[in-house]
Design a protein around this motif. Structure first.
Motif, PDB file in Angstrom:
ATOM      1  N   ILE A   1       8.319 -10.457  17.638  1.00  0.00           N
ATOM      2  CA  ILE A   1       9.229 -10.244  18.770  1.00  0.00           C
ATOM      3  C   ILE A   1      10.663 -10.675  18.453  1.00  0.00           C
ATOM      4  CG2 ILE A   1       7.395 -10.412  20.488  1.00  0.00           C
ATOM      5  CD1 ILE A   1       8.311 -13.278  21.056  1.00  0.00           C
ATOM      6  N   ASP A   2      10.903 -11.106  17.219  1.00  0.00           N
ATOM      7  CA  ASP A   2      12.252 -11.515  16.826  1.00  0.00           C
ATOM      8  C   ASP A   2      13.103 -10.299  16.462  1.00  0.00           C
ATOM      9  OD1 ASP A   2      11.518 -14.162  17.153  1.00  0.00           O
ATOM     10  OD2 ASP A   2      11.013 -14.446  15.035  1.00  0.00           O
ATOM     11  N   ILE A   3      14.386 -10.540  16.253  1.00  0.00           N
ATOM     12  CA  ILE A   3      15.295  -9.528  15.730  1.00  0.00           C
ATOM     13  C   ILE A   3      16.088 -10.168  14.603  1.00  0.00           C
ATOM     14  CG2 ILE A   3      17.147 -10.061  17.386  1.00  0.00           C
ATOM     15  CD1 ILE A   3      17.754  -7.029  17.453  1.00  0.00           C
ATOM     16  N   VAL A   4      16.290  -9.446  13.503  1.00  0.00           N
ATOM     17  CA  VAL A   4      16.937  -9.996  12.307  1.00  0.00           C
ATOM     18  C   VAL A   4      18.337  -9.418  12.147  1.00  0.00           C
ATOM     19  CG1 VAL A   4      16.874 -10.115   9.782  1.00  0.00           C
ATOM     20  CG2 VAL A   4      14.773 -10.431  11.111  1.00  0.00           C
TER      21      VAL A   4
ATOM     22  N   ASP B   1      22.343  -5.367  23.637  1.00  0.00           N
ATOM     23  CA  ASP B   1      21.212  -5.068  24.520  1.00  0.00           C
ATOM     24  C   ASP B   1      19.885  -5.420  23.855  1.00  0.00           C
ATOM     25  OD1 ASP B   1      22.868  -4.164  26.532  1.00  0.00           O
ATOM     26  OD2 ASP B   1      22.675  -2.044  25.974  1.00  0.00           O
ATOM     27  N   ALA B   2      19.770  -5.081  22.560  1.00  0.00           N
ATOM     28  CA  ALA B   2      18.527  -5.356  21.831  1.00  0.00           C
ATOM     29  C   ALA B   2      18.300  -6.855  21.689  1.00  0.00           C
ATOM     30  CB  ALA B   2      18.574  -4.696  20.454  1.00  0.00           C
TER      31      ALA B   2
ATOM     32  N   TRP C   1      19.858  -0.762  13.464  1.00  0.00           N
ATOM     33  CA  TRP C   1      21.244  -0.609  13.878  1.00  0.00           C
ATOM     34  C   TRP C   1      22.131  -1.109  12.744  1.00  0.00           C
ATOM     35  CZ3 TRP C   1      17.621  -3.184  16.884  1.00  0.00           C
ATOM     36  CH2 TRP C   1      17.210  -2.535  18.058  1.00  0.00           C
ATOM     37  N   VAL C   2      23.302  -0.515  12.613  1.00  0.00           N
ATOM     38  CA  VAL C   2      24.250  -0.948  11.583  1.00  0.00           C
ATOM     39  C   VAL C   2      25.499  -1.497  12.262  1.00  0.00           C
ATOM     40  CG1 VAL C   2      25.631  -0.294   9.578  1.00  0.00           C
ATOM     41  CG2 VAL C   2      23.401   0.787   9.973  1.00  0.00           C
TER      42      VAL C   2
ATOM     43  N   ARG D   1       6.914  -5.098   7.828  1.00  0.00           N
ATOM     44  CA  ARG D   1       5.474  -5.317   7.987  1.00  0.00           C
ATOM     45  C   ARG D   1       5.172  -6.273   9.134  1.00  0.00           C
ATOM     46  NH1 ARG D   1       5.494  -4.843   2.268  1.00  0.00           N
ATOM     47  NH2 ARG D   1       5.733  -7.105   1.977  1.00  0.00           N
ATOM     48  N   ILE D   2       6.084  -7.238   9.337  1.00  0.00           N
ATOM     49  CA  ILE D   2       5.909  -8.155  10.463  1.00  0.00           C
ATOM     50  C   ILE D   2       6.133  -7.424  11.788  1.00  0.00           C
ATOM     51  CG2 ILE D   2       6.924 -10.194  11.611  1.00  0.00           C
ATOM     52  CD1 ILE D   2       7.454 -11.304   8.794  1.00  0.00           C
ATOM     53  N   GLY D   3       7.036  -6.442  11.771  1.00  0.00           N
ATOM     54  CA  GLY D   3       7.286  -5.645  12.966  1.00  0.00           C
ATOM     55  C   GLY D   3       8.601  -5.931  13.656  1.00  0.00           C
ATOM     56  N   VAL D   4       9.499  -6.695  13.000  1.00  0.00           N
ATOM     57  CA  VAL D   4      10.775  -7.019  13.644  1.00  0.00           C
ATOM     58  C   VAL D   4      11.777  -5.880  13.502  1.00  0.00           C
ATOM     59  CG1 VAL D   4      10.480  -9.491  13.260  1.00  0.00           C
ATOM     60  CG2 VAL D   4      11.720  -8.127  11.583  1.00  0.00           C
ATOM     61  N   LYS D   5      12.729  -5.842  14.406  1.00  0.00           N
ATOM     62  CA  LYS D   5      13.850  -4.920  14.315  1.00  0.00           C
ATOM     63  C   LYS D   5      14.948  -5.560  13.468  1.00  0.00           C
ATOM     64  CE  LYS D   5      12.202  -1.733  17.085  1.00  0.00           C
ATOM     65  NZ  LYS D   5      11.877  -0.368  16.605  1.00  0.00           N
TER      66      LYS D   5
END
Length: 327
Positions: free
Chosen positions: A94-97, A37-38, A140-141, A118-122
């Motif tokens: 707005i990315d996710i890692v 979902d994320a 999330w794990v 610091r960039i603000g990514v999840k």
């Protein structure tokens, strides 16, 4: 080490990895859905999935990122060492890692996390240790619960990398379906090679027509079919009614079977007596990949092409496909 011992050890390694995959499969829970979902939300906002890892996992991460990219999920691989020397500029808020570390303590990955924050990514931590630094610092794990490594010392990444790759594939495939990705979309990202041709080409691009298409009417005989097939160098004749609608096919195989049972009268038989009635056909707008599925599932060599009204438009010979580099 004897050959018997080598073979036994090889089987043991694969069995260990199979057991690890089964254990990993059983550990997938609702967290997986939350991660999907994320990621879907990230992609809808114009972001991307950034995959990172070190050591063996950077190679696994590269495969995961490539699989995602090829199935419509915007993604990239980020080397954590290079990231700390400027490549972080490729990451946006707005990315996710997806950070991969089975131990959850890989220095290069752990040192990267504060900068990502610091960039603000999840961050999705992909790890086999739920109490690790990576797990504690992730949103999330994604738990890699795979048991022991296939290495005799339980050290070399084997089972864990296999499980990580499988989890990455599961994530990419579920993302594909969750985002409504279609075969037509797949073709956009695979324009070259056999995959691209099979997905981009349509039936009308590969079918035989005109002088290469053998069309018979119900009044004609086997002899006339053989003459026409020989002239067109075709292994199949398509039989139509007065309105041009397909009613049957007659192939080289049908001819051989007929000659083996009734050689004296075979050539004078009416084609409607010996043809295959109501044959399998394909619509003119179908993709080449659908044609491949028909050939494989029905074990045939020739496939008539019809329009929406059932009128004969052409035929496809399985032997033509390798020349077009479809197979």
């Amino acid at each position: 080490m004897t050959h018997a011992e080598m073979l036994a050890r090889a089987h043991e390694v694969i069995d260990t990895e199979i057991a690890g995959l089964q254990k990993t499969n059983q550990a997938i829970d609702e967290t997986f859905c939350n991660i999907v979902d994320a990621m879907v939300s990230t992609l809808e906002r114009g972001g991307k999935v950034v995959v990172t890892g070190v050591g063996k996992n950077i190679h696994i991460g590269e495969k995961i990122a490539a699989t995602m990219a090829s199935t419509g999920t915007t993604s990239m691989l980020l080397n954590p060492v290079q990231a700390m020397h400027g490549d972080l500029g490729m990451v946006t808020p707005i990315d996710i890692v997806l950070a991969i570390s089975y131990s959850g303590e890989s220095d290069e990955v752990i040192r990267l996390i504060p900068s990502l924050r610091r960039i603000g990514v999840k961050v999705v931590g992909m790890t086999g240790k739920m109490d690790s630094s990576l797990a504690k610092n992730s949103d999330w794990v994604y738990f890699i619960d795979c048991g022991r490594e296939a290495c005799p010392f339980n050290m070399a990444p084997t089972t864990s990398t296999t499980a990580t790759l499988a989890l990455g594939d599961a994530l990419a495939m579920v993302l594909l379906e969750a985002r409504g990705f279609k075969k037509e979309n797949f073709a956009l990202f695979h324009p070259a090679g056999a995959i691209g041709r099979a997905l981009l080409f349509r039936v009308k691009d590969i079918m035989r027509s005109g002088d290469r298409l053998v069309t018979l009417h119900a009044t004609e005989t086997v002899k006339e079919a053989v003459v026409a097939m020989t002239s067109a160098k075709s292994g199949c004749a398509c039989v139509v009614d007065d309105n041009g609608k397909l009613i049957g096919v007659f192939t080289d195989g049908d001819l051989r079977r007929l000659l083996s049972t009734a050689p004296e009268t075979a050539m004078e038989r009416a084609i409607t007596d010996v043809m295959v009635k109501n044959p399998i056909s394909v619509g003119i707008g179908a993709l080449a990949v659908e044609v491949l599925n028909v050939f494989e599932n029905h074990k045939i060599d020739d496939l008539p092409v019809v329009d929406d009204e059932g009128k004969l438009m052409g035929s496809i010979d399985l032997q033509d496909l390798p020349r077009m580099k479809i197979l």
